[in-house]
Design a protein around this motif. Structure first.
Motif, PDB file in Angstrom:
ATOM      1  N   ASP A   1       0.826  -1.347   0.013  1.00  0.00           N
ATOM      2  CA  ASP A   1       0.103   0.093  -0.116  1.00  0.00           C
ATOM      3  C   ASP A   1       0.946   1.329   0.129  1.00  0.00           C
ATOM      4  O   ASP A   1       0.406   2.411  -0.678  1.00  0.00           O
ATOM      5  CB  ASP A   1      -1.130  -0.052   1.364  1.00  0.00           C
ATOM      6  N   PHE A   2       2.078   1.092   0.507  1.00  0.00           N
ATOM      7  CA  PHE A   2       2.770   2.309   0.838  1.00  0.00           C
ATOM      8  C   PHE A   2       4.240   1.946   0.768  1.00  0.00           C
ATOM      9  O   PHE A   2       4.587   1.004   1.476  1.00  0.00           O
ATOM     10  CB  PHE A   2       2.580   3.313   1.822  1.00  0.00           C
ATOM     11  N   VAL A   3       5.021   2.913   0.315  1.00  0.00           N
ATOM     12  CA  VAL A   3       6.712   2.383   0.444  1.00  0.00           C
ATOM     13  C   VAL A   3       7.415   3.424   1.034  1.00  0.00           C
ATOM     14  O   VAL A   3       7.118   4.733   0.799  1.00  0.00           O
ATOM     15  CB  VAL A   3       7.318   2.129  -1.190  1.00  0.00           C
ATOM     16  N   VAL A   4       8.080   3.128   2.216  1.00  0.00           N
ATOM     17  CA  VAL A   4       9.062   3.954   2.748  1.00  0.00           C
ATOM     18  C   VAL A   4      10.551   3.799   2.532  1.00  0.00           C
ATOM     19  O   VAL A   4      11.036   2.640   2.671  1.00  0.00           O
ATOM     20  CB  VAL A   4       8.835   4.232   4.309  1.00  0.00           C
ATOM     21  N   THR A   5      11.160   4.660   2.201  1.00  0.00           N
ATOM     22  CA  THR A   5      12.791   4.409   1.615  1.00  0.00           C
ATOM     23  C   THR A   5      13.425   5.408   2.326  1.00  0.00           C
ATOM     24  O   THR A   5      13.007   6.597   2.773  1.00  0.00           O
ATOM     25  CB  THR A   5      12.575   4.380   0.163  1.00  0.00           C
ATOM     26  N   LEU A   6      14.839   5.325   2.568  1.00  0.00           N
ATOM     27  CA  LEU A   6      15.571   6.248   3.136  1.00  0.00           C
ATOM     28  C   LEU A   6      16.332   7.182   2.376  1.00  0.00           C
ATOM     29  O   LEU A   6      16.841   8.241   2.974  1.00  0.00           O
ATOM     30  CB  LEU A   6      16.808   5.295   3.780  1.00  0.00           C
ATOM     31  N   THR A   7      16.197   7.194   0.891  1.00  0.00           N
ATOM     32  CA  THR A   7      16.822   8.135   0.146  1.00  0.00           C
ATOM     33  C   THR A   7      16.291   8.675  -1.162  1.00  0.00           C
ATOM     34  O   THR A   7      15.244   7.630  -1.552  1.00  0.00           O
ATOM     35  CB  THR A   7      18.176   7.466  -0.371  1.00  0.00           C
ATOM     36  N   GLU A   8      16.415   9.577  -1.651  1.00  0.00           N
ATOM     37  CA  GLU A   8      15.730  10.231  -2.928  1.00  0.00           C
ATOM     38  C   GLU A   8      16.301   9.437  -4.006  1.00  0.00           C
ATOM     39  O   GLU A   8      15.322   8.975  -4.961  1.00  0.00           O
ATOM     40  CB  GLU A   8      16.300  11.510  -3.088  1.00  0.00           C
ATOM     41  N   LYS A   9      17.369   8.934  -4.002  1.00  0.00           N
ATOM     42  CA  LYS A   9      17.823   7.885  -5.120  1.00  0.00           C
ATOM     43  C   LYS A   9      17.059   6.566  -5.166  1.00  0.00           C
ATOM     44  O   LYS A   9      16.723   6.045  -6.219  1.00  0.00           O
ATOM     45  CB  LYS A   9      19.534   7.543  -5.164  1.00  0.00           C
ATOM     46  N   ALA A  10      16.839   6.039  -3.934  1.00  0.00           N
ATOM     47  CA  ALA A  10      16.001   4.872  -3.763  1.00  0.00           C
ATOM     48  C   ALA A  10      14.499   5.041  -4.464  1.00  0.00           C
ATOM     49  O   ALA A  10      13.733   4.235  -5.052  1.00  0.00           O
ATOM     50  CB  ALA A  10      16.119   4.407  -2.380  1.00  0.00           C
ATOM     51  N   ARG A  11      13.995   6.359  -4.148  1.00  0.00           N
ATOM     52  CA  ARG A  11      12.756   6.493  -4.405  1.00  0.00           C
ATOM     53  C   ARG A  11      12.664   6.505  -5.997  1.00  0.00           C
ATOM     54  O   ARG A  11      11.664   6.150  -6.592  1.00  0.00           O
ATOM     55  CB  ARG A  11      12.148   7.697  -4.126  1.00  0.00           C
ATOM     56  N   ASP A  12      13.822   7.245  -6.859  1.00  0.00           N
ATOM     57  CA  ASP A  12      13.685   7.350  -8.136  1.00  0.00           C
ATOM     58  C   ASP A  12      13.739   5.640  -8.647  1.00  0.00           C
ATOM     59  O   ASP A  12      12.994   5.389  -9.754  1.00  0.00           O
ATOM     60  CB  ASP A  12      14.914   7.958  -8.699  1.00  0.00           C
ATOM     61  N   ILE A  13      14.429   4.785  -8.321  1.00  0.00           N
ATOM     62  CA  ILE A  13      14.583   3.478  -8.643  1.00  0.00           C
ATOM     63  C   ILE A  13      13.391   2.851  -8.225  1.00  0.00           C
ATOM     64  O   ILE A  13      13.055   1.942  -9.228  1.00  0.00           O
ATOM     65  CB  ILE A  13      15.896   2.684  -7.620  1.00  0.00           C
ATOM     66  N   VAL A  14      12.530   3.044  -7.286  1.00  0.00           N
ATOM     67  CA  VAL A  14      11.420   2.101  -7.150  1.00  0.00           C
ATOM     68  C   VAL A  14      10.491   2.639  -7.943  1.00  0.00           C
ATOM     69  O   VAL A  14       9.604   1.509  -8.578  1.00  0.00           O
ATOM     70  CB  VAL A  14      11.143   2.187  -5.365  1.00  0.00           C
ATOM     71  N   ALA A  15      10.130   4.067  -7.932  1.00  0.00           N
ATOM     72  CA  ALA A  15       9.306   4.251  -9.012  1.00  0.00           C
ATOM     73  C   ALA A  15       9.375   4.139 -10.427  1.00  0.00           C
ATOM     74  O   ALA A  15       8.532   3.611 -11.180  1.00  0.00           O
ATOM     75  CB  ALA A  15       9.269   6.032  -8.712  1.00  0.00           C
ATOM     76  N   GLY A  16      10.881   4.291 -10.743  1.00  0.00           N
ATOM     77  CA  GLY A  16      11.083   3.856 -12.316  1.00  0.00           C
ATOM     78  C   GLY A  16      11.164   2.335 -12.587  1.00  0.00           C
ATOM     79  O   GLY A  16      10.569   1.971 -13.674  1.00  0.00           O
ATOM     80  N   ASP A  17      12.084   1.570 -11.824  1.00  0.00           N
ATOM     81  CA  ASP A  17      12.049   0.214 -12.180  1.00  0.00           C
ATOM     82  C   ASP A  17      10.922  -0.700 -11.701  1.00  0.00           C
ATOM     83  O   ASP A  17      10.762  -1.645 -12.475  1.00  0.00           O
ATOM     84  CB  ASP A  17      13.375  -0.116 -11.479  1.00  0.00           C
ATOM     85  N   PHE A  18      10.291  -0.261 -10.632  1.00  0.00           N
ATOM     86  CA  PHE A  18       9.275  -1.013 -10.131  1.00  0.00           C
ATOM     87  C   PHE A  18       7.685  -0.505 -10.422  1.00  0.00           C
ATOM     88  O   PHE A  18       6.803  -1.211 -10.057  1.00  0.00           O
ATOM     89  CB  PHE A  18       9.410  -1.456  -8.921  1.00  0.00           C
TER      90      PHE A  18
END
Length: 231
Positions: A1-18
Motif C-alpha cells: 500500500d505504501f513504500v518508505v525508503t531512506l533516500t531520494e535515489k532509492a525513490r527514483d529506482i522504486v518509481a522507475g524500475d518497479f
C-alpha cells in the motif's frame, strides 16, 4: 500500500524500475535525536582529529580509512584517529601499524551509546568510507546524522545514498570520488578550510535538524498510517 525508503535515489529506482507511483513513496532517512547529540566541545579543545564509529568490515572500509589517515598524518604529524567499535581492537591496531601508523596516533575502544555524544565532542571531524555498491544507493548511514547533530563535519565517499547531495552543497563535509592518495590529500586541505570556519558546528547541527529530524520522521509516519487507516 505504501513504500518508505531512506533516500531520494532509492525513490527514483522504486518509481522507475518497479513502476510504483511516486505519491505512494515517502523518503524518511535514518534520523537522529539532535538534542541528545548536541554537546558542547570541552574547554580544552579537541583531543582527536577524526573519529570513526560503528561496525568494521563488510561495507565499512577500514583499510581505506587507515590509508586516508596515513596521508593525513603526513600533513599533520601529531594527528590522532579515534575508532569507536566493538570489533577486534588488536586486529585494527595491527593493520594500522602495518602501514606505518604509530600506536600513539590511533585510539581504538568501545563506548556505550549513552556516552557517544560526549565522546564525539572530543573530535574535530567524522570519517566513514563505505563500499559504493548498488544496494548502498538506498542507504542513509546513521553515522551521518549523528555526526552532524554533534556539530562534526563528515569525510565520506560518493555512491552512498543521498550523501553527496547533502554534504558538500551544504558545506558540512568533504566527499572523495575515489580511494586514492591524491583524493585524500585534497580532502585534507578541504577539511582544513572547513574547520577554520567558526560557523561550521552550528551549520552541521542545522543540516542535521533539516534532513534528519526525528520529529519530522515521526510526523511523516503518523501521516502515512493515518492515510492508510482511512483507505
Amino acid at each position: 500500500d505504501f513504500v518508505v525508503t531512506l533516500t531520494e535515489k532509492a525513490r527514483d529506482i522504486v518509481a522507475g524500475d518497479f513502476k510504483v507511483s511516486r505519491d505512494r513513496i515517502e523518503v524518511i532517512p535514518t534520523c537522529v535525536d539532535s538534542a541528545r547529540f548536541n554537546i558542547k566541545s570541552p574547554a580544552g579543545g579537541k583531543k582527536y582529529d577524526c573519529v570513526y564509529f560503528g561496525s568494521i568490515g563488510t561495507w565499512y572500509l577500514l583499510s581505506e580509512m587507515l590509508e586516508f589517515f596515513k596521508v593525513y598524518l603526513s600533513l599533520h604529524p601529531g594527528g590522532k584517529f579515534l575508532l569507536l567499535t566493538d570489533a577486534d581492537h588488536g586486529k585494527i591496531i595491527k593493520e594500522a601499524e602495518g602501514i606505518g601508523i604509530k600506536k600513539e596516533n590511533i585510539d581504538v575502544r568501545f563506548v556505550e551509546y549513552a556516552k557517544m555524544p560526549e565522546t564525539l565532542s572530543l573530535c574535530a571531524f567524522s570519517i566513514f568510507f563505505i563500499k559504493p555498491c548498488y544496494s548502498k544507493l538506498a542507504s542513509c548511514p546513521t553515522k551521518l546524522g549523528e555526526s552532524l547533530a554533534a556539530g562534526l563535519p563528515v569525510l565520506t565517499n560518493y555512491g552512498i545514498g543521498d550523501v553527496d547531495k547533502i554534504v558538500e552543497p551544504n558545506g558540512v563535509g568533504v566527499v572523495v570520488k575515489s580511494f586514492v592518495q591524491d583524493q585524500y590529500r585534497a580532502a585534507v586541505k578541504d577539511m582544513e578550510r572547513l574547520l577554520s570556519d567558526k560557523a561550521l558546528p552550528d551549520r552541521c547541527r542545522a543540516v542535521a535538524a533539516d534532513y534528519f529530524s526525528l520529529e519530522k520522521a515521526v510526523e511523516k509516519y503518523d501521516r502515512i498510517y493515518n492515510t492508510l487507516s482511512r483507505v
